[in-house]
Scaffold this motif. Structure first.
Motif, PDB file in Angstrom:
ATOM      1  N   THR A  61      -5.931  52.339 -96.013  1.00 25.13           N
ATOM      2  CA  THR A  61      -5.066  51.853 -97.298  1.00 25.13           C
ATOM      3  C   THR A  61      -5.544  49.931 -97.729  1.00 25.13           C
ATOM      4  O   THR A  61      -5.454  49.295 -96.119  1.00 25.13           O
ATOM      5  N   ALA A  62      -5.793  49.278 -98.472  1.00 29.37           N
ATOM      6  CA  ALA A  62      -6.242  47.958 -98.802  1.00 29.37           C
ATOM      7  C   ALA A  62      -4.671  46.888 -98.448  1.00 29.37           C
ATOM      8  O   ALA A  62      -4.142  47.910 -99.183  1.00 29.37           O
ATOM      9  N   ILE A  63      -5.066  46.690 -97.749  1.00 26.79           N
ATOM     10  CA  ILE A  63      -4.198  44.892 -97.768  1.00 26.79           C
ATOM     11  C   ILE A  63      -4.258  43.877 -98.705  1.00 26.79           C
ATOM     12  O   ILE A  63      -4.853  43.637 -98.528  1.00 26.79           O
ATOM     13  N   LYS A  64      -3.647  43.660-100.084  1.00 26.79           N
ATOM     14  CA  LYS A  64      -4.367  42.568-100.207  1.00 26.79           C
ATOM     15  C   LYS A  64      -3.532  41.492-101.035  1.00 26.79           C
ATOM     16  O   LYS A  64      -1.529  41.821-100.813  1.00 26.79           O
ATOM     17  N   ALA A  65      -4.054  40.711-101.245  1.00 22.84           N
ATOM     18  CA  ALA A  65      -2.515  39.200-101.478  1.00 22.84           C
ATOM     19  C   ALA A  65      -1.674  40.302-102.313  1.00 22.84           C
ATOM     20  O   ALA A  65      -2.038  40.469-103.304  1.00 22.84           O
ATOM     21  N   TRP A  66      -0.553  39.240-101.979  1.00 22.85           N
ATOM     22  CA  TRP A  66       0.450  39.888-103.527  1.00 22.85           C
ATOM     23  C   TRP A  66       0.992  38.504-104.101  1.00 22.85           C
ATOM     24  O   TRP A  66       2.043  38.937-104.883  1.00 22.85           O
ATOM     25  N   ARG A  67       0.396  37.591-103.297  1.00 22.42           N
ATOM     26  CA  ARG A  67       0.356  36.075-104.584  1.00 22.42           C
ATOM     27  C   ARG A  67      -1.008  35.134-104.442  1.00 22.42           C
ATOM     28  O   ARG A  67      -1.605  35.686-103.774  1.00 22.42           O
ATOM     29  N   ASP A  68      -1.043  33.931-104.804  1.00 19.05           N
ATOM     30  CA  ASP A  68      -1.928  32.850-104.534  1.00 19.05           C
ATOM     31  C   ASP A  68      -1.690  33.122-103.309  1.00 19.05           C
ATOM     32  O   ASP A  68      -0.104  32.625-102.907  1.00 19.05           O
ATOM     33  N   GLY A  69      -2.171  32.311-102.272  1.00 19.43           N
ATOM     34  CA  GLY A  69      -1.528  31.348-101.184  1.00 19.43           C
ATOM     35  C   GLY A  69      -3.046  30.855 -99.941  1.00 19.43           C
ATOM     36  O   GLY A  69      -4.005  31.409-100.524  1.00 19.43           O
ATOM     37  N   ALA A  70      -2.027  30.423 -98.338  1.00 21.96           N
ATOM     38  CA  ALA A  70      -3.291  30.195 -97.837  1.00 21.96           C
ATOM     39  C   ALA A  70      -3.184  31.336 -96.454  1.00 21.96           C
ATOM     40  O   ALA A  70      -1.863  31.498 -97.103  1.00 21.96           O
ATOM     41  N   VAL A  71      -3.728  31.767 -95.841  1.00 22.87           N
ATOM     42  CA  VAL A  71      -3.640  32.696 -94.858  1.00 22.87           C
ATOM     43  C   VAL A  71      -3.630  31.781 -94.043  1.00 22.87           C
ATOM     44  O   VAL A  71      -3.516  31.000 -93.578  1.00 22.87           O
ATOM     45  N   PRO A  93       4.066  43.069 -87.974  1.00 24.97           N
ATOM     46  CA  PRO A  93       3.636  42.064 -89.207  1.00 24.97           C
ATOM     47  C   PRO A  93       1.515  42.405 -89.164  1.00 24.97           C
ATOM     48  O   PRO A  93       1.532  42.190 -87.579  1.00 24.97           O
ATOM     49  N   LEU A  94       0.913  41.851 -90.290  1.00 25.72           N
ATOM     50  CA  LEU A  94      -0.171  41.997 -90.174  1.00 25.72           C
ATOM     51  C   LEU A  94      -1.012  40.999 -90.225  1.00 25.72           C
ATOM     52  O   LEU A  94      -1.783  40.764 -89.473  1.00 25.72           O
ATOM     53  N   LEU A  95      -0.585  40.500 -91.514  1.00 28.92           N
ATOM     54  CA  LEU A  95      -0.987  39.094 -92.021  1.00 28.92           C
ATOM     55  C   LEU A  95       0.052  38.128 -92.206  1.00 28.92           C
ATOM     56  O   LEU A  95       1.306  38.677 -93.018  1.00 28.92           O
ATOM     57  N   GLU A  96      -0.248  36.645 -92.436  1.00 25.29           N
ATOM     58  CA  GLU A  96       0.565  36.194 -93.016  1.00 25.29           C
ATOM     59  C   GLU A  96       0.653  35.124 -94.523  1.00 25.29           C
ATOM     60  O   GLU A  96      -1.278  34.339 -93.959  1.00 25.29           O
ATOM     61  N   LEU A  97       1.249  35.077 -95.072  1.00 24.12           N
ATOM     62  CA  LEU A  97       0.113  33.779 -96.590  1.00 24.12           C
ATOM     63  C   LEU A  97       1.338  32.790 -96.327  1.00 24.12           C
ATOM     64  O   LEU A  97       2.688  32.848 -95.801  1.00 24.12           O
ATOM     65  N   ALA A  98       1.252  31.632 -96.002  1.00 20.83           N
ATOM     66  CA  ALA A  98       1.569  30.065 -95.535  1.00 20.83           C
ATOM     67  C   ALA A  98       2.604  30.174 -96.809  1.00 20.83           C
ATOM     68  O   ALA A  98       2.675  30.485 -98.006  1.00 20.83           O
ATOM     69  N   PRO A  99       3.893  29.572 -96.818  1.00 25.77           N
ATOM     70  CA  PRO A  99       4.574  29.961 -97.488  1.00 25.77           C
ATOM     71  C   PRO A  99       4.153  28.993 -98.605  1.00 25.77           C
ATOM     72  O   PRO A  99       3.872  27.933 -98.852  1.00 25.77           O
ATOM     73  N   ALA A 100       5.355  29.962-100.140  1.00 23.11           N
ATOM     74  CA  ALA A 100       4.272  28.945-101.601  1.00 23.11           C
ATOM     75  C   ALA A 100       5.221  27.434-101.617  1.00 23.11           C
ATOM     76  O   ALA A 100       6.627  27.613-101.454  1.00 23.11           O
ATOM     77  N   GLU A 119       7.633  37.623 -99.902  1.00 25.88           N
ATOM     78  CA  GLU A 119       7.684  37.210 -99.034  1.00 25.88           C
ATOM     79  C   GLU A 119       6.424  36.761 -98.527  1.00 25.88           C
ATOM     80  O   GLU A 119       5.369  36.657 -99.224  1.00 25.88           O
ATOM     81  N   ASP A 120       6.727  36.107 -97.335  1.00 26.06           N
ATOM     82  CA  ASP A 120       5.186  35.778 -97.185  1.00 26.06           C
ATOM     83  C   ASP A 120       4.416  36.594 -95.674  1.00 26.06           C
ATOM     84  O   ASP A 120       3.261  36.449 -95.257  1.00 26.06           O
ATOM     85  N   VAL A 121       5.119  37.668 -95.664  1.00 25.17           N
ATOM     86  CA  VAL A 121       4.471  38.506 -94.389  1.00 25.17           C
ATOM     87  C   VAL A 121       4.134  40.203 -95.246  1.00 25.17           C
ATOM     88  O   VAL A 121       5.006  40.129 -95.619  1.00 25.17           O
ATOM     89  N   ALA A 122       3.254  40.502 -94.982  1.00 21.45           N
ATOM     90  CA  ALA A 122       2.645  41.661 -95.172  1.00 21.45           C
ATOM     91  C   ALA A 122       2.834  42.500 -93.349  1.00 21.45           C
ATOM     92  O   ALA A 122       2.433  42.042 -93.132  1.00 21.45           O
TER      93      ALA A 122
END
Lengths: 164, 535
Positions: A131-141, A157-164, A93-96
């Protein structure tokens, strides 16, 4: 369903079934009577059909080390739920999304910033819990949807990572 | 069953700081256990040796099979009461092995106020016998008590669960066919006299042991009769004349040897038939629990990281892994015993509550004991959740937990707040055993929340009278409430009042669970049935 083992780099399938007092090993279409008996000095005898070989067996968690005919093999049991699950290959997923309604109490990243898996991106508080929202994979915010002090509903939606 | 893949980085600074903090708390717990067990004023120990009596710990060691585990319960009872002068509430309680049989021991500690029963001593003995009833555990009583502590008699005598309950419980045990052996090593005065009388078998030590309703001074005052202890209720009086006790012994060691022989003759219970496989240590070292538990109770963590360090091979079959994710449910083995585990992973929502109630029914259907790992701040509040029926969904959990037939064992691993405590098998819901971890906290709501609520009420009261409070005045209202809450929500306060069966070092939890599951299987259970679930 057959059991799956990895020996060296190769996957093998097989199954043991009971027959009379002993066991039968099924590999592909063949079914061979199989037995293991104690031998001298901690070794065992592996009887496979008409043949018998002296073996040393050392279990180690999910691994079993087997010494037979002057060679050592490491056998690993492959859990079927994991094996067939990984083949489905679901996209990450890309969105937390917010696990519960709450408020942002700390934000550690900016849009465009690179993050590594496990890094804390944001801390939220709800019902006395941080609750800590942690990066679920490497990537760019790619986007930060809520800032410090801002409240949100569950599933927002809290944060989004750029699609891998 | 698959191994849980831990996501904890054991090399991280966070892990190291947690480990240091929690290990420190475990060390402090050990020190307090040691003090409660062993540290006594010299004059009290001298008095015992002058009376030719052994220290209670030495008696228990002699009674137990050497090299077997002893699970002591409520070691720190009364630690916050009576000026801290009654360690363990003057009673030792615990589960051990005698002649290969599981027994529960109640032992009076005569090195504490002559073994007098304080209100919490009575509570501890009643709890010990409740455990015996619920788990069909034979009891060995080591009797050596001065009797009820008279200045506090109003708090220990008359009510339903006070001293009379000890003797009621003894009678119920006998009726259930669970045998008791009493060893009279000192005085059994007044109510205490009924302990050997209500036991199936009793042994009394000549010279030091005595049983009587009223001691010589009371007899003198009541009737004017002059009588010695021995002549009133000594070993020979009761084993030759009155028939109140069964076996005379010439020494404490001989009395304990006779008691061991008696326990050896009790019938072994038929254990409930639950699945058992060859035990396997956890793949992840239980020592890592210290690094997993956050230093701040507000910080959320994944309960699977605890499960991974408690269960065989760290293997866990998770039920409904994608639904109601704030309650983790699933099956595992602990020392080979199959168990169902319910562990909190955040606030209970409608879906997690339904999942919990449903999973409890599954465990009852397949006769699997349930382990509750509590880390719960409560059920979700707010309009949306009320509209969706959060209260009736919580009620379903309570209905399921109350109606469960399979043994329940609860560990309060971190927070236990509000109704979450109920749905997760808190003390009132009859878990067979309930333990706490040293850093855990328990209260009806968090300290901050309670202080704010009470300060708000005061502010509104005053504003109706047209007055307002300065920040300093508000702080003056909040601070004492916060202090009192912090004191009363600590695990030490809980264990002092017998709200639990003891504080466990997290790394001892796996063994404690295995012993308690094993004894829980002694009692037969009914077919699953429940009250009405509000749908």
């Amino acid at each position: 369903m057959q059991h799956t083992f990895v020996i060296g780099e190769t996957e093998h399938e097989g199954f043991l079934s009971r027959r009379g007092d002993g066991y039968v090993l099924h590999v592909g279409e063949t079914a061979i009577p199989i037995a293991l008996t104690d031998a001298e000095r901690g070794a065992q005898l592996l009887h496979l059909g008409a043949e018998s070989s002296r073996v040393l067996i050392a279990p180690d968690g999910d691994l079993v080390h087997v010494h037979i005919d002057g060679m050592t093999f490491t056998v690993r049991y492959v859990d079927p739920v994991r094996r067939y699950g990984s083949q489905a290959g679901a996209a990450a997923e890309d969105v937390a999304e917010a696990p519960m309604p709450g408020v942002v109490i700390a934000l550690h990243v900016k849009e465009g910033q690179s993050v590594t898996a496990g890094e804390t991106l944001m801390v939220i508080e709800s019902m006395k819990l941080e609750t800590a929202i942690k990066a679920w994979r490497d990537g760019a915010v790619a986007a930060v949807h809520v800032g410090v002090g801002q409240t949100f509903q569950r599933g927002a939606p809290l944060l989004e990572l750029a699609p891998a | 069953m698959r191994r849980i893949e831990s996501k904890i980085d054991t090399a991280s600074e966070e892990f190291r700081l947690n480990w240091k903090h929690n290990r420190g708390l475990a060390d402090a717990l050990k020190a307090r256990h040691h003090a409660a067990r062993r540290e006594r004023p010299a004059r009290d120990l001298e008095r015992l040796s002058r009376q030719n009596k052994m220290f209670v710990r030495d008696r228990i060691e002699l009674l137990l099979d050497p090299g077997t585990p002893f699970l002591e319960l409520s070691t720190l009872a009364a630690n916050t009461e009576y000026g801290g002068e009654v360690p363990g509430a003057g009673i030792v309680s615990g589960i051990g092995i005698v002649e290969g049989r599981e027994v529960i021991i109640h032992a009076d500690d005569a090195s504490v106020k002559g073994g007098a029963w304080y209100p919490l001593s009575v509570k501890k003995i009643v709890r010990t016998l409740d455990i015996a009833i619920e788990n069909r555990l034979p009891v060995v009583h080591l009797c050596d008590s001065a009797g009820g502590f008279l200045p506090l008699q109003a708090d220990l005598f008359a009510d339903r669960y006070l001293a009379g309950r000890i003797f009621r419980n003894q009678s119920i045990l006998s009726k259930l066919g669970v045998q008791q052996v009493a060893i009279v090593l000192g005085h059994c005065t007044a109510g205490g006299a009924y302990i050997p009388a209500l036991s199936e078998y009793s042994v009394i030590v000549r010279g030091t042991g005595a049983i009587f309703l009223g001691g010589p001074p009371l007899v003198k005052a009541a009737t004017g009769e002059d009588v010695t202890v021995d002549d009133l209720g000594g070993a020979d009086v009761h084993t030759r004349i009155s028939g109140t006790a069964d076996y005379p012994a010439t020494s404490e060691a001989q009395a304990i040897a006779i008691a061991r022989e008696l326990v050896g003759q009790t019938q072994r219970p038929t254990k409930l038939n639950v699945e058992r496989i060859a035990p396997e240590p956890p793949h992840y070292d239980p020592d890592e629990l210290y690094g997993v538990i956050p230093r701040d109770i507000k910080v959320q963590f994944d309960v699977r990281e605890l499960i991974a360090r408690l269960v065989d091979g760290s293997r866990f079959h998770e039920y409904q892994p994608a639904y109601g994710t704030t309650l983790v449910c699933g099956f595992a083995h602990i020392w080979g015993f199959k168990v169902g585990i319910l562990g909190n992973n955040g606030v209970l929502f409608n879906d997690s509550s339904l999942k919990g109630a449903h999973f409890m029914q599954l465990c009852n259907q397949s006769r699997v004991p349930m382990i509750f790992l509590q880390n719960i701040t409560g059920y979700m509040v707010g309009r949306d959740y009320e509209h969706r029926g959060i209260t009736k969904d919580g009620a379903k959990m309570i209905m399921a937990v109350s109606g469960s037939e399979v043994p329940k064992i609860t560990v309060i691993c971190n927070g236990s707040f509000g109704a979450g405590n109920y749905g997760m098998a808190g003390r009132a819901f009859d878990p067979r055993f309930l333990f706490m971890w040293p850093q855990s906290q328990i209260s009806v709501m968090g300290a901050e929340q309670a202080a704010n609520v009470l300060a708000d009420i005061k502010i509104r009261q005053l504003s109706r009278e047209g007055k307002s409070l300065s920040p300093a005045e508000i702080a003056a209202i909040r601070e004492p409430i916060l202090d009192e809450y912090r004191r009363q929500q600590s695990a030490y306060y809980s264990t002092s009042h017998l709200w639990d069966d003891g504080i466990l070092d997290p790394t001892d939890t796996r063994n404690a669970l295995a012993m308690t599951i094993s004894v829980a299987l002694n009692a037969p259970i009914d077919r699953p049935h429940y009250g009405v679930f509000r749908m």
